[in-house]
Scaffold this motif. Structure first.
Motif, PDB file in Angstrom:
ATOM      1  N   TRP A   1      40.130  34.317  44.813  1.00 35.75           N
ATOM      2  CA  TRP A   1      40.821  33.502  45.714  1.00 35.75           C
ATOM      3  C   TRP A   1      40.864  33.773  47.063  1.00 35.75           C
ATOM      4  O   TRP A   1      40.728  34.760  47.608  1.00 35.75           O
ATOM      5  CB  TRP A   1      42.237  33.343  44.917  1.00 35.75           C
ATOM      6  CG  TRP A   1      43.156  32.295  45.847  1.00 35.75           C
ATOM      7  CD1 TRP A   1      43.008  30.797  45.544  1.00 35.75           C
ATOM      8  CD2 TRP A   1      44.343  32.508  46.654  1.00 35.75           C
ATOM      9  NE1 TRP A   1      43.904  30.201  46.364  1.00 35.75           N
ATOM     10  CE2 TRP A   1      44.693  31.219  47.181  1.00 35.75           C
ATOM     11  CE3 TRP A   1      44.692  33.505  47.171  1.00 35.75           C
ATOM     12  CZ2 TRP A   1      45.586  30.997  48.011  1.00 35.75           C
ATOM     13  CZ3 TRP A   1      45.682  33.596  48.143  1.00 35.75           C
ATOM     14  CH2 TRP A   1      46.265  32.171  48.458  1.00 35.75           C
TER      15      TRP A   1
ATOM     16  N   PRO B   1      43.003  26.630  43.543  1.00 38.00           N
ATOM     17  CA  PRO B   1      41.534  27.652  43.336  1.00 38.00           C
ATOM     18  C   PRO B   1      40.706  27.262  44.519  1.00 38.00           C
ATOM     19  O   PRO B   1      40.648  26.113  45.153  1.00 38.00           O
ATOM     20  CB  PRO B   1      41.101  26.864  41.988  1.00 38.00           C
ATOM     21  CG  PRO B   1      41.357  25.410  41.697  1.00 38.00           C
ATOM     22  CD  PRO B   1      42.688  25.357  42.475  1.00 38.00           C
ATOM     23  N   THR B   2      39.525  28.014  44.506  1.00 31.86           N
ATOM     24  CA  THR B   2      38.578  28.132  45.568  1.00 31.86           C
ATOM     25  C   THR B   2      37.217  27.830  44.651  1.00 31.86           C
ATOM     26  O   THR B   2      37.006  26.844  44.575  1.00 31.86           O
ATOM     27  CB  THR B   2      38.355  29.194  46.620  1.00 31.86           C
ATOM     28  OG1 THR B   2      38.518  30.303  45.864  1.00 31.86           O
ATOM     29  CG2 THR B   2      39.643  28.923  47.608  1.00 31.86           C
ATOM     30  N   ASP B   3      36.924  28.917  44.292  1.00 30.95           N
ATOM     31  CA  ASP B   3      35.243  28.936  43.869  1.00 30.95           C
ATOM     32  C   ASP B   3      35.399  29.465  42.199  1.00 30.95           C
ATOM     33  O   ASP B   3      34.393  29.638  41.468  1.00 30.95           O
ATOM     34  CB  ASP B   3      34.258  29.357  44.453  1.00 30.95           C
ATOM     35  CG  ASP B   3      34.401  30.781  44.690  1.00 30.95           C
ATOM     36  OD1 ASP B   3      35.413  31.469  44.471  1.00 30.95           O
ATOM     37  OD2 ASP B   3      33.457  31.359  45.395  1.00 30.95           O
ATOM     38  N   THR B   4      36.787  30.072  41.808  1.00 30.49           N
ATOM     39  CA  THR B   4      36.737  30.695  40.517  1.00 30.49           C
ATOM     40  C   THR B   4      37.853  30.238  39.600  1.00 30.49           C
ATOM     41  O   THR B   4      39.027  29.808  40.105  1.00 30.49           O
ATOM     42  CB  THR B   4      36.839  32.297  40.963  1.00 30.49           C
ATOM     43  OG1 THR B   4      35.779  32.803  41.834  1.00 30.49           O
ATOM     44  CG2 THR B   4      36.929  33.136  39.810  1.00 30.49           C
ATOM     45  N   LEU B   5      37.738  30.536  38.245  1.00 35.90           N
ATOM     46  CA  LEU B   5      38.611  30.302  37.529  1.00 35.90           C
ATOM     47  C   LEU B   5      38.946  31.572  36.781  1.00 35.90           C
ATOM     48  O   LEU B   5      37.847  32.294  36.325  1.00 35.90           O
ATOM     49  CB  LEU B   5      38.368  29.194  36.528  1.00 35.90           C
ATOM     50  CG  LEU B   5      38.772  27.718  36.731  1.00 35.90           C
ATOM     51  CD1 LEU B   5      38.504  26.906  35.417  1.00 35.90           C
ATOM     52  CD2 LEU B   5      40.169  27.412  37.246  1.00 35.90           C
TER      53      LEU B   5
ATOM     54  N   LEU C   1      36.335  22.931  42.160  1.00 34.84           N
ATOM     55  CA  LEU C   1      36.185  23.994  42.378  1.00 34.84           C
ATOM     56  C   LEU C   1      34.828  23.792  43.409  1.00 34.84           C
ATOM     57  O   LEU C   1      33.957  23.180  43.170  1.00 34.84           O
ATOM     58  CB  LEU C   1      35.567  25.039  41.220  1.00 34.84           C
ATOM     59  CG  LEU C   1      36.463  25.427  40.207  1.00 34.84           C
ATOM     60  CD1 LEU C   1      35.933  26.329  39.251  1.00 34.84           C
ATOM     61  CD2 LEU C   1      37.718  26.239  40.923  1.00 34.84           C
TER      62      LEU C   1
ATOM     63  N   ARG D   1      32.715  31.045  37.879  1.00 41.00           N
ATOM     64  CA  ARG D   1      32.785  30.798  39.244  1.00 41.00           C
ATOM     65  C   ARG D   1      31.563  29.847  39.416  1.00 41.00           C
ATOM     66  O   ARG D   1      30.499  29.929  38.883  1.00 41.00           O
ATOM     67  CB  ARG D   1      32.414  32.234  39.949  1.00 41.00           C
ATOM     68  CG  ARG D   1      32.396  31.920  41.528  1.00 41.00           C
ATOM     69  CD  ARG D   1      32.310  33.220  42.257  1.00 41.00           C
ATOM     70  NE  ARG D   1      30.995  34.117  41.751  1.00 41.00           N
ATOM     71  CZ  ARG D   1      30.937  35.373  41.531  1.00 41.00           C
ATOM     72  NH1 ARG D   1      32.130  36.214  41.541  1.00 41.00           N
ATOM     73  NH2 ARG D   1      29.781  35.700  41.304  1.00 41.00           N
TER      74      ARG D   1
ATOM     75  N   LEU E   1      41.625  23.607  35.572  1.00 41.26           N
ATOM     76  CA  LEU E   1      41.168  22.801  36.474  1.00 41.26           C
ATOM     77  C   LEU E   1      41.670  21.466  35.881  1.00 41.26           C
ATOM     78  O   LEU E   1      40.980  20.870  34.942  1.00 41.26           O
ATOM     79  CB  LEU E   1      39.984  23.051  36.707  1.00 41.26           C
ATOM     80  CG  LEU E   1      39.199  22.165  37.868  1.00 41.26           C
ATOM     81  CD1 LEU E   1      39.660  22.807  39.092  1.00 41.26           C
ATOM     82  CD2 LEU E   1      37.523  22.250  37.660  1.00 41.26           C
TER      83      LEU E   1
END
Length: 338
Positions: free
Chosen positions: A35, A107-111, A123, A211, A117
């Motif tokens: 994150w 979130p940014t680019d990751t779960l 993302l 990601r 989501l």
């Protein structure tokens, strides 16, 4: 067995510009960014401070260059305390113990496992493997129930390069990464609309993350608790690594070499920034005006490439040679599709 993240920390990465949440697995030295806060803000100094103000209920970044910068946006209520959970979720609570803000909903680019989501969320990839700022590609959970990938600056059907094909399932569908390592699309009643992974990955002593990587593909990773192991890719959503629209910038196109993508400039063009694919290419020669009749040009063909058709004129010529001549005879023509 559920494998939990044993140690998580918020850390200011002073040599770059980001506040990062690092994920540490017990006994494993490898660090994984899961994150990022304020990922496009300017650089901060080494003596910057992350401060939780209990009186105001804010989490702020204090630097010498800038006033207090809020890390937690759209907070619901004034926070009284904060906690880093074993799931990887950084949470602020009010005095009654209710959640006022959490990183899982930003979130940014990751779960991470159990993270969702929801409809309307996305993302967004990082710019590169080492640059955590906003990149080119997005994974969008749409309000029609469809999970779709687009270039983030071209969200339109014609630019989608992957979709779950679950449109029409309603506004309450969300993507979740299960503790068993599977990716599920579930509706408001927790009904499993689709298992994207298509199989059960659950393995004792393993942790997972999803990601969207800088190259536009989203990948499911796993990591066990062996100190000598590393992250392994369990699945990616596209076999064609040239599929993401925008992987190569303007005036360039993607090619595969032993299944590894690369970008080539058009003839007569050179990279704007060497090694930066998305920066595209620019002319390496000076163009002449239509009034200059002495300059001669030639046409080179590029086979097996796909281009967006934004033509200003359509010619009736039927052969490649006639098509080439028609373009050369037209002073305004720079490229022709045949």
């Amino acid at each position: 067995m559920v494998v939990k993240i044993r140690s998580l920390r918020l850390r200011i990465l002073s040599e770059r510009q980001w506040l990062l949440c690092w994920c540490f697995l017990a006994g494993i030295p490898e660090k994984t960014v899961v994150w990022t806060a304020n990922r496009d803000d300017p650089p901060v100094s080494a003596n910057s401070t992350l401060l939780f103000t209990a009186a105001e209920g804010r989490l702020v970044l204090q630097t010498a260059q800038y006033p207090d910068t809020d890390i937690t946006t759209d907070i619901l209520r004034s926070a009284s305390y904060a906690s880093m959970l074993d799931t990887g979720n950084f949470v602020l609570y009010d005095s009654d113990g209710r959640i006022t803000w959490q990183s899982f909903t930003h979130p940014t680019d990751t779960l991470l496992p159990t993270q969702r989501l929801a409809a309307g969320m996305q993302l967004i990839s990082s710019a590169s493997k080492t640059d955590q700022s906003t990149g080119t590609f997005g994974l969008y959970m749409q309000h029609d129930g469809n999970l779709v990938q687009y270039p983030k600056d071209a969200i339109a059907i014609e630019y989608a390069y992957w979709a779950s094909n679950t449109n029409g399932m309603g506004d309450k569908v969300s993507l979740t990464l299960g503790e068993d390592g599977n990716l599920y699309l579930v509706n408001a009643t927790e009904f499993n609309v689709r298992n994207i992974t298509g199989q059960v990955y659950a393995t004792r002593g393993t942790i997972y993350l999803l990601r969207i990587d800088w190259d536009g593909l989203f990948r499911l990773y796993s990591h066990n608790l062996d100190p000598d192991s590393s992250w392994s890719v369990l699945m990616n959503n596209k076999d064609d690594r040239c599929a993401p629209w925008g992987l190569c910038g303007l005036n360039s196109f993607c090619i595969l070499n032993d299944q590894e993508p690369g970008c080539n400039c058009l003839p007569g063009f050179a990279p704007v920034i060497q090694g930066n694919w998305t920066s595209g290419c620019e002319r390496n020669f000076t163009t002449q005006s239509c009034k200059n009749k002495g300059k001669k040009y030639s046409i080179r063909k590029e086979d097996n490439t796909i281009w967006e058709d934004v033509s200003y004129s359509v010619s009736s010529q039927t052969s490649k040679e006639e098509c080439s001549k028609a373009c050369l005879d037209d002073c305004n023509c720079e490229a022709a599709l045949y």
